[in-house]
Design a protein around this motif. Structure first.
Motif, short mmCIF file in Angstrom:
data_model
loop_
_atom_site.label_atom_id
_atom_site.label_comp_id
_atom_site.label_asym_id
_atom_site.label_seq_id
_atom_site.Cartn_x
_atom_site.Cartn_y
_atom_site.Cartn_z
N GLY A 8 8.23 26.17 -27.84
CA GLY A 8 6.61 26.57 -27.60
C GLY A 8 6.39 27.72 -28.36
O GLY A 8 5.19 27.75 -28.72
N HIS A 262 0.66 37.77 -27.49
CA HIS A 262 0.74 36.90 -26.21
C HIS A 262 0.16 35.44 -26.63
O HIS A 262 0.81 34.49 -26.24
N ALA A 263 -0.76 35.27 -27.43
CA ALA A 263 -1.20 34.17 -27.82
C ALA A 263 -0.35 33.35 -28.75
O ALA A 263 -0.12 31.97 -28.29
N GLU A 264 0.62 34.19 -29.45
CA GLU A 264 1.80 33.30 -30.05
C GLU A 264 2.77 32.91 -29.08
O GLU A 264 3.31 31.86 -29.29
N SER A 265 2.98 33.56 -28.24
CA SER A 265 3.88 33.22 -27.21
C SER A 265 3.59 31.91 -26.48
O SER A 265 4.53 31.13 -25.86
N ARG A 266 2.32 31.45 -26.53
CA ARG A 266 1.76 30.38 -25.83
C ARG A 266 1.57 29.45 -27.09
O ARG A 266 0.82 28.31 -26.81
N ASN A 268 -0.47 29.49 -29.49
CA ASN A 268 -1.82 29.25 -29.67
C ASN A 268 -2.10 29.77 -31.03
O ASN A 268 -1.74 31.23 -30.83
N ASP A 275 -5.67 36.01 -22.98
CA ASP A 275 -4.44 36.79 -23.55
C ASP A 275 -4.81 38.32 -23.36
O ASP A 275 -3.96 39.21 -23.16
N ALA A 278 -3.99 39.44 -19.82
CA ALA A 278 -2.54 39.61 -19.69
C ALA A 278 -1.74 40.65 -19.97
O ALA A 278 -1.14 41.06 -19.68
#
Length: 374
Positions: A8, A262-266, A268, A275, A278
């Motif tokens: 992911g 956080h966007a990268e962790s999704r 995205n 984001d 969060a």
């Protein structure tokens, strides 16, 4: 089959960032907006150094997160390329005694640390002053977060030594910039008379940024730090509003970086308002975390003790603190006063029946939040 921890995640070549360092607190931007008059004051004061003369001293004041340190770093970056000028920025959160300040200056000048023991302050000071006199250099020292020197009772002696260097060592030319984020501290009035008579600084005040200025600065950081199109206007507006509420630009910069991660962790490629939501709870405590990291072990122990005994009388808190550290009451009182000045605790006097006046100690932040940041 075990879950793949990388599943992911975006690939290394698919990051939302262009230059993540631009979203870090210590980044010095090429374009430094909304501080033109303050920079002019600093340039005016330090211009004599370029001509080989002792510069004017400067007092820089303003709330946290208003560009004071960045202004000094930017100016020092320009002065660093000038022959005959030596600049040293000392973080007084870390180096909060006269000896520690001069140790940092010594390290910058000689490019190695002085011995940790066995060398007197007089000798340390003498070697610094002699070197700049021999090399015919002008030394400019910035005491960043100078309020910490005041909290430790070291400010007057430190400034006195710097400002009188030319008297004990002819040819030693030293200028001082003091930077304070404590608006309750009257820097001049709290100095000894012997220092007041020679300090006489130019003043540069850094007010809090307004909403429009915050948006300008964050937009600049986004353009440098993120890939084109990675941060929509809705996110910029949301972060600007949160930053304005926090009153500290560093919160907004930290929010943007964390939101990007956080966007990268999704997996995205676009940062979304979700984001920001969060990560905001962690990012808004950036100033608290910074202040706690700068404390000594025993100072952190007292913060933790107050968190456990929130709202109790100072004498009762001391009993618990003494059990944990074995420190005496005098040192305990000094630490309480320091934490009060730092805004980490409130130490308010109350009239108690049959006991006279006593201080009640309370944290200025949620106790559980403080414990998480310790």
């Amino acid at each position: 089959m075990e879950d793949d921890p990388e599943e992911g995640m975006l690939g290394w070549d698919e990051t939302v960032f262009r230059d993540e360092h631009a979203l870090e607190i210590d980044y010095v931007p090429e374009v430094f907006r909304h501080r033109e008059s303050q920079l002019q004051t600093l340039q005016y004061a330090l211009r004599p150094a370029v001509r080989g003369s002792r510069p004017l001293n400067v007092m820089v004041r303003g709330p946290p997160g208003t560009g004071k340190t960045t202004a000094v770093q930017k100016l020092f970056g320009e002065l660093g390329g000038q022959p005959g000028v030596r600049t040293v920025r000392v973080n007084c959160q870390v180096d909060s005694t006269r000896y520690a300040v001069f140790s940092r200056v010594f390290e910058e000048i000689f490019e190695y640390e002085p011995p940790s023991s066995g060398i007197s302050f007089k000798k340390l000071f003498g070697q610094v002053a002699e070197r700049i006199a021999e090399d015919d250099e002008v030394l400019v020292v910035a005491l960043d977060d100078v309020n910490y020197l005041f909290y430790e009772g070291e400010a007057s002696d430190t400034l006195y030594s710097l400002l009188r260097a030319h008297e004990t060592h002819p040819g030693a030319k030293v200028g001082v910039i003091v930077v304070s984020s404590d608006l309750d501290l009257d820097v001049i009035e709290d100095l000894d008379g012997r220092v007041q008579s020679v300090f006489r600084p130019e003043e540069a005040y850094f007010p809090a940024y307004d909403r429009a200025e915050i948006t300008d600065i964050l937009r600049d950081r986004i353009e440098v730090g993120f890939r084109e199109g990675a941060v929509p206007t809705t996110v910029l507006d949301k972060v600007s509003e949160l930053t304005d509420q926090a009153g500290d630009l560093r919160v907004g910069i930290d929010v943007m970086r964390r939101a990007g991660l956080h966007a990268e962790s999704r997996a995205n490629k676009t940062v979304e308002p979700a984001d920001v939501d969060a990560v905001y709870e962690d990012a808004k405590h950036v100033a608290l975390s910074r202040n706690l990291r700068a404390l000594s072990d025993v100072e952190r122990a007292l913060v933790e003790t107050v968190a456990d005994c929130d709202g109790e009388q100072a004498g009762d808190v001391y009993e618990t603190f003494h059990d944990r550290t074995d420190l005496g009451y005098t040192r305990y009182t000094e630490i309480v006063n320091k934490l009060d000045k730092l805004g980490l605790i409130e130490a308010e006097y109350e009239q108690l029946e049959g006991r006279g006046r006593s201080r009640t100690l309370r944290l200025t932040h949620d106790p559980e939040t403080v414990k998480e940041q310790l």
